[in-house]
Design an enzyme around this catalytic site. Structure first.
Site, PDB file in Angstrom:
ATOM      1  N   ASP A 254       0.884  -1.177   0.000  1.00 42.92           N
ATOM      2  CA  ASP A 254       0.000   0.000   0.000  1.00 42.92           C
ATOM      3  C   ASP A 254       0.917   1.221   0.000  1.00 42.92           C
ATOM      4  OD1 ASP A 254      -2.143   1.766   0.433  1.00 42.92           O
ATOM      5  OD2 ASP A 254      -2.411   1.225   2.536  1.00 42.92           O
ATOM      6  N   HIS A 255       0.333   2.361  -0.317  1.00 41.25           N
ATOM      7  CA  HIS A 255       1.046   3.626  -0.144  1.00 41.25           C
ATOM      8  C   HIS A 255       0.855   4.086   1.302  1.00 41.25           C
ATOM      9  CE1 HIS A 255       0.178   4.422  -4.683  1.00 41.25           C
ATOM     10  NE2 HIS A 255       1.418   4.033  -4.554  1.00 41.25           N
TER      11      HIS A 255
ATOM     12  N   TYR B 100      -5.039   3.731   1.598  1.00 44.02           N
ATOM     13  CA  TYR B 100      -6.160   2.888   1.152  1.00 44.02           C
ATOM     14  C   TYR B 100      -5.975   2.370  -0.266  1.00 44.02           C
ATOM     15  CZ  TYR B 100      -8.063   5.814   4.921  1.00 44.02           C
ATOM     16  OH  TYR B 100      -8.240   6.504   6.084  1.00 44.02           O
ATOM     17  N   HIS B 101      -4.729   2.173  -0.651  1.00 41.25           N
ATOM     18  CA  HIS B 101      -4.441   1.705  -2.011  1.00 41.25           C
ATOM     19  C   HIS B 101      -3.862   0.296  -1.969  1.00 41.25           C
ATOM     20  CE1 HIS B 101      -3.820   6.255  -3.091  1.00 41.25           C
ATOM     21  NE2 HIS B 101      -5.100   5.929  -2.971  1.00 41.25           N
ATOM     22  N   TYR B 102      -4.510  -0.594  -1.242  1.00 45.11           N
ATOM     23  CA  TYR B 102      -3.989  -1.955  -1.081  1.00 45.11           C
ATOM     24  C   TYR B 102      -3.916  -2.666  -2.433  1.00 45.11           C
ATOM     25  CZ  TYR B 102      -7.235  -0.352   2.496  1.00 45.11           C
ATOM     26  OH  TYR B 102      -7.969   0.440   3.324  1.00 45.11           O
TER      27      TYR B 102
END
Ligand SMILES: Cc1cc2nc3c(=O)[nH]c(=O)nc-3n(C[C@H](O)[C@H](O)[C@H](O)COP(=O)(O)OP(=O)(O)OC[C@H]3O[C@@H](n4cnc5c(N)ncnc54)[C@H](O)[C@@H]3O)c2cc1C
Length: 456
Positions: free
Chosen positions: A266-267, A394-396
């Site tokens: 993720d980021h 929230y960029h899984y």
């Protein structure tokens, strides 16, 4: 009962786009665990959706961080922050057929980006995207701040060819959110069934045979998983596709030994927050109206944080080295999986975060932001500060990665007819918010399916 050519599991960003692009002569069934009409909100109130049934509301396995993800038709695109951006072209190198140039037709096919370069950007796609028309004064000052200290201005920061700061496109149309479902559905040849949790993929002799949801069984020779980075990895493992030792330990019969759930990343997101000397006007958009890409860091201005008069300069690691994993907590489908993104577990990520902190503070200290700048935050021990401030962007991605779980044609290794086509197949995260990339993956997946249908 209707028979279907394709079953698509999960009506999020990818699922809506894949289903909508299926060949006109094929019938598709799109199955979604959440509601057909999940709660929605004005763009500036996106955060309020986290408190509703439109969010699965997961947490990291240690319980410390929130990991929201969308539940309901539209999936995460129905609760996300609406930034629409491609990563820099150098951040796509996922194997044969999956470079930026390979994806470009699918990026273009998904969007209508009026006012942008029509060679680079779409002009007739379902998602209508554009930058904020009324420029928020704090976001405008943030852009000035970046230029003041030598960052370049990006003409089209959403396009994937430039570094620098600028106004990204947003999935906001006439003041309202536009999810991927809003843009792509309905379609005559696609039935949507909501409130339907798929708990098993059925397989026979190395081929997919269908899925089970609630108390229903659907037979189908082609199944496309688009349940997202968390949902697709959970469902594959529940169905016996995953690390053999983990599955055996839970008493799940092993169908295929694959590293499903590994490579989760993720980021990571950090911030420096400032008290404002003056009231920060309400945003008419999403509050993230200027972003900037500088090497492996993205910067973003939150125009207003809903706790008093505070603004934040946020930054995020765009090329993380840390890798975590997702495991089942039990063989019961209703139990949430154990999600460990292992943020900052690779020391190189802490080094990048320290650089980001210095750069964010340099932006915060500019003349351009002086009229807004109140008390500068006390940081103290920078590493301790970053560990404390860390949150998910929230960029899984990555749990069913191309090259280790799925082949470049998105087929799960060893199981004919079973594909994954969502954020989980991304082996290495691109340098931007992930929604536009996920929709491009879905567009390409549909094109692969349709080509295969034609060639028999
Ligand atoms: C709060 C938040 C803010 C974000 N902000 C941005 C942003 O501003 N810009 C951006 O580009 N990206 C953003 N992202 C990321 C982006 O939205 C996601 O990367 C993208 O939507 C993922 O798409 P997906 O299709 O892989 O998964 P999802 O869109 O999450 O879809 C998965 C769907 O599958 C369903 N599902 C799961 N399990 C099952 C099952 N067993 N049976 C049936 N259905 C199931 C889920 O309910 C969901 O609807 C954000 C994400 C979140 C959560």
């Amino acid at each position: 009962m209707t028979s279907y050519d394709y079953v698509v599991v999960g009506a999020g960003s990818a699922g809506c786009a894949v289903a909508a692009r299926l060949s006109r002569d094929a019938r598709g069934l799109l199955i979604e665990a959440g509601s057909a009409k999940p709660p929605t909100a004005l763009p500036r109130l996106a955060w309020s959706l986290y408190e509703t049934s439109a969010n699965w509301a997961d947490k990291t396995a240690d319980g410390t961080l929130d990991l929201p993800r969308g539940r309901g038709v539209g999936g995460s695109s129905a609760i996300n922050a609406m930034v629409w951006a491609r990563g820099h072209r150098s951040s796509y190198d996922w194997g044969p057929g999956w470079t930026f140039d390979d994806l470009l037709p699918y990026f273009r096919r998904s969007e209508t980006a009026a006012g942008r370069d029509p060679v680079l950007r779409g002009t007739a796609g379902p998602l209508t995207v554009s930058p904020a028309l009324h420029q928020h004064p704090l976001a405008a000052a943030g852009l000035e701040a970046a230029l003041e200290i030598g960052h370049p201005e990006a003409k089209d920061v959403s396009g994937g060819l430039e570094e620098g700061f600028g106004w990204p496109d947003l999935c906001i149309v006439d003041g309202q959110r536009q999810s991927v479902a809003d843009a792509y559905l309905p379609q005559d040849n696609v039935d949507v069934v909501a409130d339907a949790f798929v708990h098993r993929i059925r397989m026979r002799n190395g081929r997919v045979a269908g899925v089970d949801y609630n108390d229903t069984t659907v037979d189908c020779p082609q199944v496309i998983l688009t349940a997202g980075t968390i949902g697709s990895a959970q469902l594959l493992q529940l169905s016996g596709i995953g690390p053999a030792d983990d599955l055996r330990a839970l008493g799940i019969p092993v169908v295929e030994d694959l590293p499903v759930g590994e490579n989760l990343h993720d980021h990571a997101l950090f911030s420096v927050k400032y008290d404002s000397t003056r009231p920060v006007p309400e945003s008419l958009y999403n509050g993230i109206e200027v972003i900037g890409l500088a090497g492996d860091l993205q910067f973003l201005y939150f125009a207003r944080i809903p706790i008093g008069e505070v603004y934040g300069i946020y930054f995020s690691l765009m090329a993380p080295h840390s890798r975590g994993r997702l495991r089942l907590a039990s063989p019961r489908p209703e139990d949430r999986p154990l999600i460990d993104p292992a943020y900052l577990s690779d020391s190189r990520d802490m080094e990048t975060a320290l650089t980001g902190l210095d750069m964010a503070r340099a932006l915060g200290a500019t003349r351009a932001l002086a009229p807004w700048r109140g008390v500068e935050p006390g940081i103290g021990d920078a590493k301790a500060y970053l560990r404390e401030d860390l949150s998910s962007y929230y960029h899984y991605v990555g749990t069913c990665a191309m090259g280790s779980v799925v082949a470049p044609d998105l087929q799960v290794y060893g199981i004919e007819g079973l594909r994954v086509a969502d954020a989980s197949v991304i082996p290495d995260i691109p340098s931007a918010n992930t929604n536009a990339t996920v929709v491009a993956i879905a567009e390409r997946a549909a094109a692969l399916l349709n080509d295969e249908r034609v060639s028999g």
